[in-house]
Design a protein around this motif. Sequence first.
Motif, mmCIF file in Angstrom:
data_model
loop_
_atom_site.group_PDB
_atom_site.id
_atom_site.type_symbol
_atom_site.label_atom_id
_atom_site.label_comp_id
_atom_site.label_asym_id
_atom_site.label_seq_id
_atom_site.Cartn_x
_atom_site.Cartn_y
_atom_site.Cartn_z
ATOM 1 N N PRO A 148 2.469 1.798 -13.047
ATOM 2 C CA PRO A 148 1.821 0.603 -12.496
ATOM 3 C C PRO A 148 2.796 -0.354 -11.821
ATOM 4 O O PRO A 148 3.992 -0.375 -12.131
ATOM 5 C CB PRO A 148 1.174 -0.048 -13.723
ATOM 6 N N ASN A 197 2.041 1.579 -3.529
ATOM 7 C CA ASN A 197 0.918 2.035 -4.343
ATOM 8 C C ASN A 197 0.702 3.538 -4.215
ATOM 9 O O ASN A 197 0.409 4.226 -5.189
ATOM 10 C CB ASN A 197 -0.350 1.286 -3.935
ATOM 11 N N ASP A 198 0.871 4.049 -3.002
ATOM 12 C CA ASP A 198 0.530 5.446 -2.731
ATOM 13 C C ASP A 198 1.533 6.447 -3.300
ATOM 14 O O ASP A 198 1.204 7.627 -3.446
ATOM 15 C CB ASP A 198 0.403 5.661 -1.221
ATOM 16 N N GLN A 230 -7.440 -4.323 -5.340
ATOM 17 C CA GLN A 230 -8.387 -3.199 -5.309
ATOM 18 C C GLN A 230 -7.675 -1.847 -5.366
ATOM 19 O O GLN A 230 -8.317 -0.823 -5.606
ATOM 20 C CB GLN A 230 -9.243 -3.279 -4.034
ATOM 21 N N LEU A 231 -6.368 -1.831 -5.122
ATOM 22 C CA LEU A 231 -5.632 -0.568 -5.098
ATOM 23 C C LEU A 231 -5.387 -0.058 -6.519
ATOM 24 O O LEU A 231 -5.188 -0.834 -7.445
ATOM 25 C CB LEU A 231 -4.303 -0.737 -4.362
ATOM 26 N N GLU A 232 -5.341 1.243 -6.657
ATOM 27 C CA GLU A 232 -5.347 1.900 -7.968
ATOM 28 C C GLU A 232 -4.167 1.504 -8.854
ATOM 29 O O GLU A 232 -4.334 1.256 -10.056
ATOM 30 C CB GLU A 232 -5.339 3.414 -7.777
ATOM 31 N N ASN A 233 -2.969 1.435 -8.295
ATOM 32 C CA ASN A 233 -1.778 1.247 -9.116
ATOM 33 C C ASN A 233 -1.268 -0.187 -9.163
ATOM 34 O O ASN A 233 -0.271 -0.471 -9.822
ATOM 35 C CB ASN A 233 -0.657 2.166 -8.616
ATOM 36 N N LYS A 270 0.834 -1.203 0.000
ATOM 37 C CA LYS A 270 0.000 0.000 0.000
ATOM 38 C C LYS A 270 0.871 1.256 0.000
ATOM 39 O O LYS A 270 0.565 2.243 -0.690
ATOM 40 C CB LYS A 270 -0.951 0.024 1.195
ATOM 41 N N ILE A 277 -1.629 -3.535 -10.702
ATOM 42 C CA ILE A 277 -2.327 -3.998 -11.911
ATOM 43 C C ILE A 277 -2.286 -5.509 -12.106
ATOM 44 O O ILE A 277 -2.950 -6.042 -12.984
ATOM 45 C CB ILE A 277 -1.782 -3.317 -13.171
#
Length: 291
Positions: free
Chosen positions: A132, A126-127, A156-159, A123, A161
């Motif tokens: 990606p 990701n932040d 589920q996290l944005e980056n 996380k 993939i």
Amino acid sequence: MSNFLKGTGVALATPFNKDGSIDYTGVTSLVDFCIKGGIEYLVILGTTAESVTLSKEEKRDLVDHIVKVNDNRLPLVIGIGGNNTAAILKEIQETDLSYFDAILSVVPMYNRPSQEGIYQHYKKINDIVPIPVLLYNVPSRTGTNMAAETTLRLAQLENIIGIKEAVGDFTQVLKIIKDKPKDFLVISGDDTLALPAVAAGGDGVISVIGQGFPQEFSEMIRLGLAGETEKAFQILYKLLPILDYAFEEGNPAGIKNILKTREICQDYLRLPLIPVSEGLGEKIKEFIQNF
């Protein structure tokens, strides 16, 4: 967004000279061999690259050379991982990622975090990441398995993939494929299980053996993705012996011997890794001569 990661990527080995320095002529030959063989993308500084033995300067020079040789012909993925989250975040922020399409980041090794620790580690990545991220689960090397539930939570996290999954437990792979978000990529990290994973709904492979047999391996995966499984499995069965040989005495010792036999580069490694035994080398040579 991430269709470029479908198919076959290869985790590039790092050719060395006899004195232990990087063999840049060999690097050029290997990259060209993979591209001409139909590989879809290249992965730099993975485990197969012996990246843990490369200095910061060597990593930078190797990356610069591969970027130059590739010349925008294929997408590039760079390995940035370790077991110190803060150091990884700093490395991501200090690395010029403008030539790269994704980061491959391994589950932290040695300190064996809990599932929640693994989640929080990724996380944080990701932040702050500008491109990606592919997760990489390889418990045989890290000492910790990232459970399917943790992978699906991270999906589920944005980056985030996709995942390079090398768990060796096909049931876990199936659990991820069954419940993953539609666009989340499941990429095999196990050459032998890559085609079965594709047949089950996976998206391809980041391969070791693919750089030794780029034409055959990439065609096998493309056939699998196209639903032509009978033709694809014919290629897999033909390659099965060399898949065993490639890992019999460890990676990248096996693939480097294959590359030497195919006259791509020499098979020098850095300690504590050593070249394959004479007996295994003979089996590899015989297979390639008769292939």
